[in-house]
Design an enzyme around this catalytic site. Sequence first.
Site, short mmCIF file in Angstrom:
data_model
loop_
_atom_site.label_atom_id
_atom_site.label_comp_id
_atom_site.label_asym_id
_atom_site.label_seq_id
_atom_site.Cartn_x
_atom_site.Cartn_y
_atom_site.Cartn_z
N ASP A 117 -4.94 -7.00 5.67
CA ASP A 117 -6.22 -6.42 5.36
C ASP A 117 -7.70 -7.12 5.09
OD1 ASP A 117 -8.31 -4.24 4.62
OD2 ASP A 117 -7.43 -3.84 2.80
N TYR B 129 1.08 -0.95 0.22
CA TYR B 129 -0.31 0.08 0.16
C TYR B 129 0.76 1.31 -0.22
CZ TYR B 129 -4.37 -3.63 1.29
OH TYR B 129 -4.65 -3.89 1.05
#
Length: 364
Positions: A248, A143
Site C-alpha cells: 500500500d 488490514y
Amino acid sequence: MGKYKIAVIPGDGIGPEVTNGTRRVLDAVGKRFGHSFVFDEWLAGGIAIDATGEPLPPATVAGCRGSDAVLLGAVGGPQWDTLPGDKRPERALLGLRSALGLYANLRPAILHGPLAAASPLHPAISARGIDLVFVRELTGGIYFGSRGRRQGPHGTEAYDTELYSTMEIERIARTAFDLARQRRRHLTSVDKANVLESSRLWRETVIRVAADYPDVALDHLYVDNASMQLIRRPDAFDVLVASNLFGDILSDEAAMITGSIGMLPSASLGEPGTPGMYEPVHGSAPDIAGQDLANPLATILSGALMLKLSFGLAKEAAAVEKAVQAVLEAGYRTGDIMEQAEHAARQKAVGTQAMSDLVVAALA
Ligand code: NAD
C-alpha cells in the site's frame, strides 16, 4: 478474432468521463485488430446509493461475475461523505474485491519520456528511466487480521494483527513471478524478515516458489531499504512484490516518482480465468468532475492492461501504449500534466474528450 464481454462501472465524479474515453479506445482497438468488445454498464458507488440505497447492488456483482473483465472509473464524492462506513460509496470497492476474489493488485509505474520533467526525482536519476510494476497482496495481512482495544496497565491499548498463510503468500508470489516472466525476469520481494515472523514465512515461501521459476532472478529487500532504493535507483527494479501494508505504502511511492496521478493505471486480479478489475489509481476528483478537465490516460492505460492480462492481447495492448506515447510526444496535455516550465510553449492544452479522441486517432 475474439469476442470479449466487459462490465463497465463508470461510478462517480470524473468516472463516467474517463471510462467513456476508454470504451472508445477499446472500440478502436477492436476495429483495427478484428475483435469485438461488448460493454455492459453497471451501477456502483454514490450513483448506486442514490438509485438503489446500496453502494454495490447485487445486480452489479452478478454482472461483473458474468463478464470477462471489469473496467471501473472511480467512486465517491462529498455528498456521500456523511454516510456511515458500510453505506459509503467506497464500500463498493471492497465488496467487488471480495466478490471477485481479487487478491493481487498490480500497479505499473512508468516514466513516460515526454513527461520526464514531471518526476520529482533528480534529473540524473529520472533520465535513467523508470519501468516497474508493483504487485501488492490485497486481501490478507494486517488490514484483515484481528484487531481491537483493551485496557492495559497504562490505560487504553490498541492492536492490529499481521497474519499470512503459506497459501496466500504462495499465490501472490506466483502472480509476481508469472508477471516477471512476461517482462525482464527480475523479481524483488519486499519484507521485514529481520524483525517480523510473518515476514520470515513470506521470505521462506517466496524462495520455495522461486524453484519453479529458475529463469527469473529473485532478490529480497527489507521494506525500509526498499523505500530508499525506489528513490535512489528506480531503474534497478522490474517487478516488486509485497504484503498488503508494505505494498500500500510503497506502491504510492513508486507511483509518485513518475509524476502525475492522472497517468497511473492499475489491475486487480484473482485466480486465473476469473474476471480481473481495471481502474485508474486516482479517485473521482469531484473538484474537476463534469468540466472536461480530467486526464483520461490512466483509465485508457488500465484498458491496455486489461487487453494484456485478461485477454492475452499483448500486441493490442502495446498499440494502445504506443498511441498514448505518440499523443504525448506530439505535445498534447490535460491540465494535470501541463508543465509550467520552459517547455510550456510547445504544449497543446486539451480536455478529456479531445485527449481520448487523439488516442483513438493515433490507433487508426
Ligand atoms: P482524487 O484522486 O479523486 O483527487 C486528488 C487530486 O488529483 C484532485 O485535485 C483531482 O482533481 C486530481 N485528479 C485526480 N484524478 C485526476 C485526473 N484523471 N486528471 C486530472 N486530475 C486528477 O482523490 P481525493 O480528492 O482524495 O478523493 C476524491 C473522492 O474519490 C473521495 O470520495 C475518495 O474517497 C474517492 N476515491 C476513490 C477511489 C476509487 O474509486 N478507486 C480512489 C481514491 C479516492
